[in-house]
Design an enzyme around this catalytic site. Structure first.
Site, short mmCIF file in Angstrom:
data_model
loop_
_atom_site.label_atom_id
_atom_site.label_comp_id
_atom_site.label_asym_id
_atom_site.label_seq_id
_atom_site.Cartn_x
_atom_site.Cartn_y
_atom_site.Cartn_z
N HIS A 257 56.31 17.86 29.01
CA HIS A 257 55.02 18.01 28.90
C HIS A 257 54.90 19.68 28.54
CE1 HIS A 257 50.75 18.47 29.65
NE2 HIS A 257 50.73 17.00 29.21
N ASP A 308 52.23 8.63 29.39
CA ASP A 308 52.59 7.71 28.34
C ASP A 308 54.11 6.73 28.94
OD1 ASP A 308 50.45 8.22 26.57
OD2 ASP A 308 51.66 10.13 25.86
N1 CMC Z 1 63.41 14.25 25.22
C1 CMC Z 1 64.24 15.08 24.94
N2 CMC Z 1 63.99 16.47 24.89
C2 CMC Z 1 62.77 17.02 25.15
C3 CMC Z 1 61.93 16.10 25.52
C4 CMC Z 1 62.01 14.88 25.20
N3 CMC Z 1 60.84 13.87 25.42
N4 CMC Z 1 60.79 16.87 25.45
C5 CMC Z 1 61.11 18.09 25.57
N5 CMC Z 1 62.59 18.00 24.99
C6 CMC Z 1 63.40 19.15 25.07
C7 CMC Z 1 63.22 19.98 23.67
O1 CMC Z 1 64.00 19.22 22.59
C8 CMC Z 1 63.48 21.36 23.85
O2 CMC Z 1 64.79 21.66 24.11
P1 CMC Z 1 65.64 22.81 23.25
O3 CMC Z 1 64.76 24.06 24.00
O4 CMC Z 1 67.06 22.66 23.75
O5 CMC Z 1 65.41 22.93 21.91
C9 CMC Z 1 62.53 21.60 24.99
O6 CMC Z 1 62.78 20.37 25.88
C10 CMC Z 1 61.04 22.01 24.88
O7 CMC Z 1 60.51 21.29 24.11
P2 CMC Z 1 59.33 21.52 23.25
O8 CMC Z 1 59.29 20.41 22.37
O9 CMC Z 1 59.39 22.70 22.63
O10 CMC Z 1 58.34 21.35 24.18
P3 CMC Z 1 56.67 21.37 23.89
O11 CMC Z 1 56.13 21.86 25.08
O12 CMC Z 1 56.49 21.76 22.79
O13 CMC Z 1 56.53 19.71 24.03
C11 CMC Z 1 55.97 17.74 24.37
C12 CMC Z 1 55.95 18.86 24.83
C13 CMC Z 1 55.32 16.73 25.14
C14 CMC Z 1 55.56 17.38 22.92
C15 CMC Z 1 57.44 17.22 24.36
O14 CMC Z 1 57.94 17.10 25.52
C16 CMC Z 1 57.66 15.88 23.79
O15 CMC Z 1 57.95 15.67 22.34
N6 CMC Z 1 57.92 14.81 24.59
C17 CMC Z 1 57.99 13.41 23.97
C18 CMC Z 1 56.60 12.93 23.29
C19 CMC Z 1 55.60 12.62 24.37
O16 CMC Z 1 56.01 11.96 25.35
N7 CMC Z 1 54.41 12.71 24.16
C20 CMC Z 1 53.47 12.70 25.23
C21 CMC Z 1 52.97 13.83 25.92
S1 CMC Z 1 51.97 13.72 27.38
C22 CMC Z 1 50.49 12.83 27.08
C23 CMC Z 1 49.92 13.02 25.84
O17 CMC Z 1 49.67 14.16 25.37
O18 CMC Z 1 49.51 12.20 24.91
#
Ligand code: CMC
Length: 371
Positions: A257, A308
């Protein structure tokens, strides 16, 4: 000027609707745990729109207004038949149908406060009816008309399935709707606010928000979680599946998140509901696989599950088609979008940030013959 990727940590507006402070989520000052245990979704709608919980009379009136406004214009239902119905994702259908609803609302472009509130009621009421009607029409079934004697969650399940839902199903749907209703300045809510801050109309704001929610990094994650659980199939295959995905640098849907660090406070409620419902349906494997995925994933990455993750097995246990999971999120979140839209209109200023330019330096135009 230096850009912040994804606007992380940027405070873009003030809002009285909901807050996330130190990993605690509140709606207008009430902790989400308190509301999930005690409040109905209709009370939440009222709270988000009026910034106070309703008294008995106010709640009765809102329930009545919602039930009376659920019926869809015939044109909107008929238009489903013109879509390539078996190829269309229900979120795309919902986005198109909400936009179409605006065409049949004579007050669509009237910007007075009372007219905007009436549109909020109509939109909130019609969203579940759109999702249910689309789901039935694509199966070759007739849409089921809403019932005036049923609450919101009950009516939604009734219109979807065409039969009286069980009390446990109504309770689970109601709690899921409470949990998804608002979430500070998430991507779709920000989208809605940006849209209406141009003084565009409520229908445009909600249509834009549905588009933002559809993506798998936001609301679309719940459907992807179910896809993953189905691909895993059995608990013993979970570990290898997750390790392979991580080796390939793939994201695991339903984890991580932007704002929460210790964990999403909504996830534990959905986890408990998933356990209970999967036992009742006699399919505990969906809960067990989910728990195993959480165990393996969090042993590799310190990212807890978000809203989710366990909602997927909850909706599956309610017998809901997997591609309707994100539309259900929208049926709930529209209450938050509308609260933020009404709040934006009350104290509006155009939202127009800047971009840090990273393109080429100043250049001279060269005629096409010389390029
Ligand atoms: N699985 C694997 N690695 C992850 C995940 C994940 N679900 N989420 C974050 N990371 C890693 C990412 O690869 C990155 O690693 P590195 O620094 O080594 O490159 C690090 O954690 C930071 O990730 P980010 O994508 O830059 O983080 P963010 O704050 O931009 O993204 C997020 C937040 C929710 C989009 C992301 O955690 C994600 O893609 N999660 C999976 C999709 C998901 O479940 N979305 C629902 C969000 S909550 C409810 C909603 O809004 O609907």
């Amino acid at each position: 000027m230096t850009a912040t990727r994804g606007l992380e940590g940027i405070v873009a507006t003030t809002s009285s609707v909901s807050s996330i402070i130190d990993d605690t989520l509140t709606y207008v000052g009430y902790n989400i745990d308190d509301l999930t245990e005690n409040a109905s979704f209709e009370e939440i709608i009222y709270l988000l729109w009026h910034l106070e919980l309703p008294n008995k009379e106010q709640l009765k009136e809102l329930k009545q207004q919602l039930a009376e406004n659920m019926e869809l214009p015939k044109e909107v239902i008929d238009s489903f038949k013109s879509y390539p119905i078996n190829k269309v994702h229900p979120m795309a259908a919902l986005r198109t149908a909400v936009s179409a609803l605006g065409l049949y609302d004579e007050e669509a472009d009237i910007m007075e406060k009372e007219a905007n509130y009436r549109k909020a009621i109509r939109l909130q009421a019609k969203m579940p009816a759109i999702v249910a009607a689309f789901s039935r029409v694509r199966k070759g079934l007739e849409p089921v008309a809403p019932r005036k004697d049923m609450g919101f969650a009950e009516n939604f399940l009734y219109m979807l399935k065409g039969e009286q839902p069980e009390p446990i199903e109504i309770e689970a749907m109601d709690k899921a709707l409470v949990l998804h209703a608002d979430h500070e300045l998430n991507a779709s809510t920000f989208t809605a606010r940006v849209c209406v801050a141009t003084l565009s109309d409520v229908y445009s704001g909600v249509t834009a928000a549905i588009g933002a929610l559809k993506g798998p990094l936001h609301g679309g994650a719940n459907e992807q979680v179910m896809k993953m659980l189905s691909e895993i199939g059995t608990e013993d295959k979970a570990e290898q599946y997750i390790l392979n995905k991580l080796k390939n640098k793939e994201k695991i849907m339903g984890f991580g998140h932007r704002v929460y660090r210790k964990g999403d406070p909504r996830a534990k409620h959905l986890r408990a509901m998933s356990k209970k419902l999967t036992e009742i349906t006699g399919e505990p494997e969906w809960y067990n696989i989910s728990v195993k995925v959480q165990e393996v994933f969090t042993s590799q990455k310190p990212l807890p599950p978000n809203v989710d993750f366990y909602s997927a097995s909850v909706y599956h246990s309610l017998g809901i088609d997997h591609d309707l999971f994100t539309p259900i999120f929208a049926v709930s979140r529209v209450s938050g979008w509308l609260a933020h839209i009404l709040e934006q209109y009350e104290n509006n200023r155009l939202i127009r940030p800047r971009a840090e330019y990273t393109g080429p330096g100043m250049r001279q135009y060269v005629p096409v013959e010389e390029r």
